[in-house]
Design a protein around this motif. Structure first.
Motif, PDB file in Angstrom:
ATOM      1  N   SER A 193       0.819  -1.216   0.000  1.00 32.91           N
ATOM      2  CA  SER A 193       0.000   0.000   0.000  1.00 32.91           C
ATOM      3  C   SER A 193       0.846   1.256   0.000  1.00 32.91           C
ATOM      4  O   SER A 193       1.971   1.259   0.487  1.00 32.91           O
ATOM      5  CB  SER A 193      -0.888   0.025   1.247  1.00 32.91           C
ATOM      6  OG  SER A 193      -1.699  -1.115   1.279  1.00 32.91           O
ATOM      7  N   LYS A 194       0.253   2.317  -0.540  1.00 34.72           N
ATOM      8  CA  LYS A 194       0.924   3.622  -0.516  1.00 34.72           C
ATOM      9  C   LYS A 194       1.173   4.027   0.936  1.00 34.72           C
ATOM     10  O   LYS A 194       2.282   4.287   1.350  1.00 34.72           O
ATOM     11  CB  LYS A 194       0.010   4.650  -1.192  1.00 34.72           C
ATOM     12  CG  LYS A 194       0.759   5.804  -1.830  1.00 34.72           C
ATOM     13  CD  LYS A 194      -0.187   6.852  -2.389  1.00 34.72           C
ATOM     14  CE  LYS A 194      -0.865   6.434  -3.680  1.00 34.72           C
ATOM     15  NZ  LYS A 194      -1.761   7.489  -4.203  1.00 34.72           N
ATOM     16  N   THR A 195       0.088   4.090   1.713  1.00 33.33           N
ATOM     17  CA  THR A 195       0.184   4.404   3.151  1.00 33.33           C
ATOM     18  C   THR A 195      -0.829   3.552   3.905  1.00 33.33           C
ATOM     19  O   THR A 195      -1.955   3.388   3.450  1.00 33.33           O
ATOM     20  CB  THR A 195      -0.126   5.895   3.429  1.00 33.33           C
ATOM     21  OG1 THR A 195       0.702   6.700   2.598  1.00 33.33           O
ATOM     22  CG2 THR A 195       0.137   6.270   4.873  1.00 33.33           C
ATOM     23  N   THR A 196      -0.418   3.032   5.046  1.00 35.45           N
ATOM     24  CA  THR A 196      -1.307   2.197   5.871  1.00 35.45           C
ATOM     25  C   THR A 196      -1.406   2.778   7.279  1.00 35.45           C
ATOM     26  O   THR A 196      -0.397   3.189   7.850  1.00 35.45           O
ATOM     27  CB  THR A 196      -0.740   0.752   5.968  1.00 35.45           C
ATOM     28  OG1 THR A 196      -0.605   0.234   4.661  1.00 35.45           O
ATOM     29  CG2 THR A 196      -1.649  -0.150   6.779  1.00 35.45           C
ATOM     30  N   LEU A 197      -2.622   2.837   7.796  1.00 32.74           N
ATOM     31  CA  LEU A 197      -2.801   3.186   9.209  1.00 32.74           C
ATOM     32  C   LEU A 197      -3.114   1.909   9.979  1.00 32.74           C
ATOM     33  O   LEU A 197      -4.021   1.170   9.605  1.00 32.74           O
ATOM     34  CB  LEU A 197      -3.958   4.174   9.408  1.00 32.74           C
ATOM     35  CG  LEU A 197      -3.887   5.546   8.739  1.00 32.74           C
ATOM     36  CD1 LEU A 197      -5.096   6.399   9.133  1.00 32.74           C
ATOM     37  CD2 LEU A 197      -2.613   6.289   9.097  1.00 32.74           C
ATOM     38  N   LEU A 198      -2.356   1.628  11.039  1.00 34.31           N
ATOM     39  CA  LEU A 198      -2.631   0.471  11.900  1.00 34.31           C
ATOM     40  C   LEU A 198      -3.295   0.983  13.164  1.00 34.31           C
ATOM     41  O   LEU A 198      -2.648   1.655  13.979  1.00 34.31           O
ATOM     42  CB  LEU A 198      -1.336  -0.262  12.271  1.00 34.31           C
ATOM     43  CG  LEU A 198      -0.625  -1.031  11.165  1.00 34.31           C
ATOM     44  CD1 LEU A 198       0.408  -0.140  10.490  1.00 34.31           C
ATOM     45  CD2 LEU A 198       0.081  -2.254  11.740  1.00 34.31           C
ATOM     46  N   PHE A 199      -4.592   0.697  13.317  1.00 36.20           N
ATOM     47  CA  PHE A 199      -5.332   1.173  14.487  1.00 36.20           C
ATOM     48  C   PHE A 199      -5.254   0.171  15.625  1.00 36.20           C
ATOM     49  O   PHE A 199      -5.566  -1.008  15.434  1.00 36.20           O
ATOM     50  CB  PHE A 199      -6.807   1.409  14.139  1.00 36.20           C
ATOM     51  CG  PHE A 199      -7.065   2.757  13.545  1.00 36.20           C
ATOM     52  CD1 PHE A 199      -7.077   3.891  14.347  1.00 36.20           C
ATOM     53  CD2 PHE A 199      -7.284   2.907  12.184  1.00 36.20           C
ATOM     54  CE1 PHE A 199      -7.319   5.147  13.800  1.00 36.20           C
ATOM     55  CE2 PHE A 199      -7.522   4.158  11.629  1.00 36.20           C
ATOM     56  CZ  PHE A 199      -7.531   5.282  12.443  1.00 36.20           C
ATOM     57  N   THR A 200      -4.843   0.641  16.796  1.00 37.18           N
ATOM     58  CA  THR A 200      -4.884  -0.204  17.997  1.00 37.18           C
ATOM     59  C   THR A 200      -5.931   0.411  18.937  1.00 37.18           C
ATOM     60  O   THR A 200      -6.253   1.593  18.810  1.00 37.18           O
ATOM     61  CB  THR A 200      -3.515  -0.223  18.699  1.00 37.18           C
ATOM     62  OG1 THR A 200      -3.185   1.117  19.070  1.00 37.18           O
ATOM     63  CG2 THR A 200      -2.422  -0.768  17.798  1.00 37.18           C
ATOM     64  N   ASN A 201      -6.400  -0.382  19.881  1.00 30.45           N
ATOM     65  CA  ASN A 201      -7.436   0.138  20.791  1.00 30.45           C
ATOM     66  C   ASN A 201      -6.853   0.914  21.960  1.00 30.45           C
ATOM     67  O   ASN A 201      -7.560   1.671  22.610  1.00 30.45           O
ATOM     68  CB  ASN A 201      -8.290  -1.017  21.329  1.00 30.45           C
ATOM     69  CG  ASN A 201      -9.236  -1.543  20.268  1.00 30.45           C
ATOM     70  OD1 ASN A 201      -9.505  -0.852  19.288  1.00 30.45           O
ATOM     71  ND2 ASN A 201      -9.717  -2.748  20.431  1.00 30.45           N
ATOM     72  N   THR A 202      -5.580   0.673  22.285  1.00 34.44           N
ATOM     73  CA  THR A 202      -4.998   1.351  23.452  1.00 34.44           C
ATOM     74  C   THR A 202      -3.635   1.933  23.088  1.00 34.44           C
ATOM     75  O   THR A 202      -2.978   1.473  22.142  1.00 34.44           O
ATOM     76  CB  THR A 202      -4.795   0.370  24.632  1.00 34.44           C
ATOM     77  OG1 THR A 202      -3.839  -0.625  24.229  1.00 34.44           O
ATOM     78  CG2 THR A 202      -6.091  -0.325  25.024  1.00 34.44           C
ATOM     79  N   ARG A 203      -3.221   2.908  23.865  1.00 36.93           N
ATOM     80  CA  ARG A 203      -1.916   3.542  23.603  1.00 36.93           C
ATOM     81  C   ARG A 203      -0.782   2.558  23.865  1.00 36.93           C
ATOM     82  O   ARG A 203       0.240   2.591  23.193  1.00 36.93           O
ATOM     83  CB  ARG A 203      -1.759   4.780  24.490  1.00 36.93           C
ATOM     84  CG  ARG A 203      -2.780   5.839  24.157  1.00 36.93           C
ATOM     85  CD  ARG A 203      -2.739   6.995  25.128  1.00 36.93           C
ATOM     86  NE  ARG A 203      -3.990   7.751  25.041  1.00 36.93           N
ATOM     87  CZ  ARG A 203      -4.211   8.874  25.687  1.00 36.93           C
ATOM     88  NH1 ARG A 203      -3.289   9.376  26.478  1.00 36.93           N
ATOM     89  NH2 ARG A 203      -5.348   9.507  25.560  1.00 36.93           N
ATOM     90  N   SER A 204      -0.971   1.670  24.862  1.00 34.51           N
ATOM     91  CA  SER A 204       0.102   0.712  25.168  1.00 34.51           C
ATOM     92  C   SER A 204       0.279  -0.276  24.011  1.00 34.51           C
ATOM     93  O   SER A 204       1.390  -0.610  23.633  1.00 34.51           O
ATOM     94  CB  SER A 204      -0.163  -0.019  26.485  1.00 34.51           C
ATOM     95  OG  SER A 204      -1.518  -0.238  26.684  1.00 34.51           O
ATOM     96  N   GLN A 205      -0.847  -0.708  23.438  1.00 33.10           N
ATOM     97  CA  GLN A 205      -0.793  -1.623  22.291  1.00 33.10           C
ATOM     98  C   GLN A 205      -0.094  -0.923  21.119  1.00 33.10           C
ATOM     99  O   GLN A 205       0.682  -1.523  20.383  1.00 33.10           O
ATOM    100  CB  GLN A 205      -2.235  -1.979  21.905  1.00 33.10           C
ATOM    101  CG  GLN A 205      -2.390  -3.339  21.261  1.00 33.10           C
ATOM    102  CD  GLN A 205      -3.848  -3.624  20.885  1.00 33.10           C
ATOM    103  OE1 GLN A 205      -4.717  -2.759  20.985  1.00 33.10           O
ATOM    104  NE2 GLN A 205      -4.121  -4.827  20.456  1.00 33.10           N
ATOM    105  N   CYS A 206      -0.364   0.367  20.977  1.00 32.37           N
ATOM    106  CA  CYS A 206       0.243   1.192  19.926  1.00 32.37           C
ATOM    107  C   CYS A 206       1.770   1.188  20.077  1.00 32.37           C
ATOM    108  O   CYS A 206       2.511   0.964  19.127  1.00 32.37           O
ATOM    109  CB  CYS A 206      -0.325   2.603  20.049  1.00 32.37           C
ATOM    110  SG  CYS A 206       0.252   3.768  18.839  1.00 32.37           S
ATOM    111  N   GLU A 207       2.230   1.409  21.297  1.00 33.54           N
ATOM    112  CA  GLU A 207       3.677   1.430  21.591  1.00 33.54           C
ATOM    113  C   GLU A 207       4.310   0.067  21.279  1.00 33.54           C
ATOM    114  O   GLU A 207       5.383  -0.017  20.681  1.00 33.54           O
ATOM    115  CB  GLU A 207       3.913   1.767  23.072  1.00 33.54           C
ATOM    116  CG  GLU A 207       3.478   3.172  23.477  1.00 33.54           C
ATOM    117  CD  GLU A 207       4.548   4.222  23.228  1.00 33.54           C
ATOM    118  OE1 GLU A 207       5.685   3.869  22.883  1.00 33.54           O
ATOM    119  OE2 GLU A 207       4.236   5.429  23.360  1.00 33.54           O
TER     120      GLU A 207
END
Length: 822
Positions: free
Chosen positions: A262-276
């Protein structure tokens, strides 16, 4: 100028952009120019901004024929956005149209990020269009002679109304609008809403209960079918005993090819810790993404967040791991793909995130669903159905939020003061306060002038004075300043800033996480491993660390629950799994067939008329597991309720664990389950009283009261850079709570803390419906020899609280080995 001539101006501008206006946009233009109010329902990325900004400009042109040579200064329209991040986006879109038509209209932004210098300039001369937030609008109402600022305002647009409805920020908007309708005779009120179920009610809340504005209003729906493709990432090898968090990262190698394509992908997590965690793990395994990948969540500093948003637009980032901080409205045309990690817990949230890709009219949104444990694939299957049948949640509005009303009245008293008779009618016209009685109104006026009955001897609670002509006014400068500092309804845990020893600012983190660390401990934040050096005042001083192991911060708001619509869809999919035929089963359900098979061997997969209870014994004790599939908040309440009712039958104590699918009661002695069934412990009779006794509702209300005390201004959170520690806030509010409990139980704010606990935190209405459903199902009790695939995620969730992640992984491997033995 006629309507036809005005429309020609807009249409020819659209042609210059090589766009074609949609029917819903023209409907909005027409209704606005006819002087109507309204609610516009349109999907993300369909041109909502121009459906309302265009008629505001056309209306200005109609009233000022020589608009290109003469410009009349002053505020003409307000655009409210719930997220500061959206302001720049709206500003660029509105400026483009205003400048191309040579209107000389100026656009300004006023949010928490606006500098003092800019605010002072706005005070001297307001822009024609002001883009602002609910809190900043209240701050304008708290300034002297605000009526002069707003008197020529012709329009107020509330963007993303579905996000504000059902929150106290929405109540703030209701109150502000009730005042502005009086101040500005030409005001038209419009809301823009994307995904929402109760549209008619949303319009009534926005425009006021039985108000003239409501009578003269329209509801416009954009008939645009947003194409959404949902693809599940189904693991090649699926464990039979699934547990949360473990599977997600194992699918990392499946995610990377999607990012690369993909050109650009956003990966959505439900929590900030999961994001980290995801950000760190991808970079560790695929270092080639360094510089091409970023992270975005609400605790990272503003400069970094803005840089990330700009980099997405410039197509200089391949992937961004983010949280709900990128859920709303930001227009990222280059984003091709969305990956949702773990169940989003709600249909609206999922659709909102899907809409971030293909964020242009006519483009297809592509969203991948990545389960964090196998059973979450049922959620993916349920979401496919939601997209197919266009099922979206209702947003339930607040009623009688007395804390917000007290804050608002103090705001008016801080500016020019108010006459109760005049304001009472305005307040009663709002949806939130339609049922306020004269007695409650008198209590509130007493509260802001002399403090409540039990606080009358303390001067600090006597904020508002009554002048000779009956005007209610704040004359004390200190009170006024403290009030302005604390305007708002978002009460978070005390937040500390994270800084390097040598000075660079990294972001902010909640006090309750940091308070568990000692100097020398390493934690992951903003994608870096940081060593805690010391905490000084409200600053966390750190240095970079090369240590591999670290603690990941968790945030208080981290645990989402299934919405009622999502639970219902989930149950329907599960019931399909229990049927013997294969015809209507999705790919996801078919992929889970070996888990369902194993579940059937030990127990059953419940059908629509069955409620499943499983019991078994392990070295930990006796497990009783119940499966309502109603979301974690309902399960917490139902688990406590049932434990309390069982304890009335036989003296027994339990520890409670729950997830979105069910809850567990664990004890050191066996429960006579037949007695539980025979005594009809799932009855709805006396539910409220039993719930109060079972949950220690007083303790929960006491925690809820902290927010109410802050919003109503009874507790001051401190000056910037000298914010009060959350434990001080908690102790001040607890002291007040205890005073009201012992001496003034009729206090409206004290009572509100219980109402909010039951209605919003415990979702009492949903609990009632769940019990009614269980009463009509046949209860199937299975006495199992060992843990089942359905029970496994609940058991491991409980262990997670006790064990570090390394120990947890070892322990679970042993448990799985034991359970997999024939």
């Amino acid at each position: 100028m006629t309507q036809k001539e005005l429309f020609t101006i807009a249409e020819s501008w659209f042609q210059q952009q090589q766009w074609k206006s949609f029917p819903f946009q023209k409907q909005s233009w027409k209704a606005f120019l006819q002087g109507k109010n309204g609610l516009l329902n349109a999907p993300t990325g369909s041109g909502k901004t121009y459906s309302l900004w265009v008629p505001i400009v056309l209306n200005y042109i109609k009233d000022n024929p020589d608009y290109q040579t003469k410009h009349k200064k002053g505020l003409k329209a307000i655009w409210i956005t719930p997220l500061r991040a959206l302001s720049q986006e709206i500003k660029q879109a509105t400026e483009r149209f205003a400048e191309d038509l040579n209107t000389q209209l100026t656009i300004g932004i006023r949010t928490g990020d606006t500098s003092q210098k800019e605010r002072a300039a706005q005070k001297r001369s307001m822009p024609d269009l002001l883009i602002t937030t609910p809190e900043s609008l209240q701050l304008l109402l708290a300034s002297k002679r605000y009526d002069k600022t707003f008197k020529d305002c012709t329009a107020i647009i509330i963007d993303e109304w579905h996000e504000l409805l059902g929150t106290k920020r929405g109540v703030q908007i209701e109150l502000a609008l009730s005042r502005l309708k009086t101040v500005s005779s030409k005001l038209r009120i419009w809301g823009i809403s994307a995904t929402i179920g109760n549209l008619e009610q949303a319009r009534e809340v926005l425009l006021g209960h039985q108000s003239d504005a409501l009578q003269n209003s329209v509801l416009i729906k954009a008939n645009i079918k947003k194409k959404i493709k949902v693809k599940s990432i189904i693991p090649k090898e699926m464990e039979t005993f699934p547990w949360r968090g473990h599977l997600g990262i194992h699918l990392l190698d499946e995610v990377v090819p999607i990012i690369k394509r993909s050109k650009t992908t956003l990966l959505f997590t439900n929590t900030r810790s999961q994001c980290e965690i995801w950000f760190q793990k991808i970079l560790q395994k695929y270092p080639e993404f360094a510089g091409e990948m970023a992270m975005h969540h609400g605790s990272i500093n503003k400069e970094t967040r803005l840089w990330v948003e700009q980099a997405i637009r410039n197509e200089s980032l391949k992937a961004v791991v983010c949280t709900s901080s990128l859920d709303l409205g930001v227009d990222f045309a280059p984003v091709e793909t969305i990956i949702q990690i773990g169940g989003p817990k709600g249909v609206a949230r999922f659709l909102q995130r899907a809409g971030r890709s293909g964020h242009q009219p006519g483009k297809t949104s592509v969203i991948y669903f990545l389960p964090t444990h196998a059973i979450e694939l049922i959620e993916a299957s349920a979401l496919q159905q939601a997209v197919k049948h266009n099922t979206v949640e209702d947003r339930i509005p607040y009623l009688n939020s007395y804390d917000v009303l007290i804050q608002y009245l103090t705001t008016l008293a801080v500016s020019d003061g108010f006459y109760p008779k005049e304001i009472y009618h305005e307040i009663k016209s709002t949806f939130c306060y339609q049922a306020i009685s004269e007695d409650d109104w008198r209590w509130i006026l007493n509260f802001i002038t002399i403090g409540s009955q039990s606080l009358q001897s303390y001067d600090e609670y006597k904020k508002v004075e009554i002048l000779q002509d009956g005007l209610f006014k704040v004359n004390n400068r200190g009170i006024a300043m403290r009030h302005r500092l604390q305007i708002g309804t978002i009460v978070s845990d005390a937040v500390l800033t994270v800084k390097y020893l040598k000075g660079g600012y990294i972001g902010s983190i909640e006090e309750w996480f940091i308070s568990k660390l000692k100097p020398g401990d390493v934690f992951t934040f903003a994608g870096r491993n940081l060593e805690l050096v010391r905490i000084k005042e409200m600053k966390v001083l750190v240095r970079k660390s090369s240590k591999k192991t670290s603690k990941v911060p968790s945030w208080m708001g981290g645990r989402l629950t299934l919405t009622s619509q999502m639970s219902e869809l989930l149950r329907k999919e599960l019931y399909k799994a229990s049927s013997k035929t294969d015809e209507k089963k999705s790919l996801e359900l078919k992929a889970l067939s070996h888990i369902f098979q194993k579940q059937q061997e030990e127990s059953i997969v419940p059908g629509s008329d069955e409620f499943l209870i499983e019991t078994f014994k392990t070295r930990e004790g006796y497990h009783a597991i119940f499966y309502p599939f109603e979301g974690r908040f309902v399960h917490e309440a139902l688990g406590s309720l049932l434990a309390y009712r069982i304890s009335l039958l036989f003296p027994i104590s339990f520890s409670l664990a729950f997830n979105d699918y069910g809850f567990e009661l664990l004890s050191d002695q066996e429960i006579d389950m037949q007695q539980v069934i025979d005594n009809n412990l799932f009855a709805t009779d006396h539910m409220h009283n039993d719930l109060q006794k079972s949950l220690n509702a007083t303790e929960m209300a006491r925690r809820k009261f902290r927010d109410i005390a802050v919003i109503s201004g009874m507790v001051f959170t401190g000056y910037p850079d000298k914010m009060l520690k959350s434990k001080h806030l908690q102790s001040s509010s607890q002291l007040l709570f205890n005073v009201f409990r012992d001496f003034e139980s009729k206090n409206l704010l004290y009572q509100q803390s219980f109402i909010e606990t039951f209605e919003h935190q415990l979702e009492e209405g949903r609990l009632q419906k769940a019990l009614e459903r269980i009463e009509n199902q046949s209860i199937v009790w299975k006495s199992c020899k060992k843990a089942t695939p359905f029970s496994f995620p609940i058991i491991t969730d409980r262990l997670r609280e006790k064990l570090s992640s390394e120990k947890l992984e070892d322990r679970i491997k042993k448990m799985v080995a034991l359970l997999s033995k024939k």
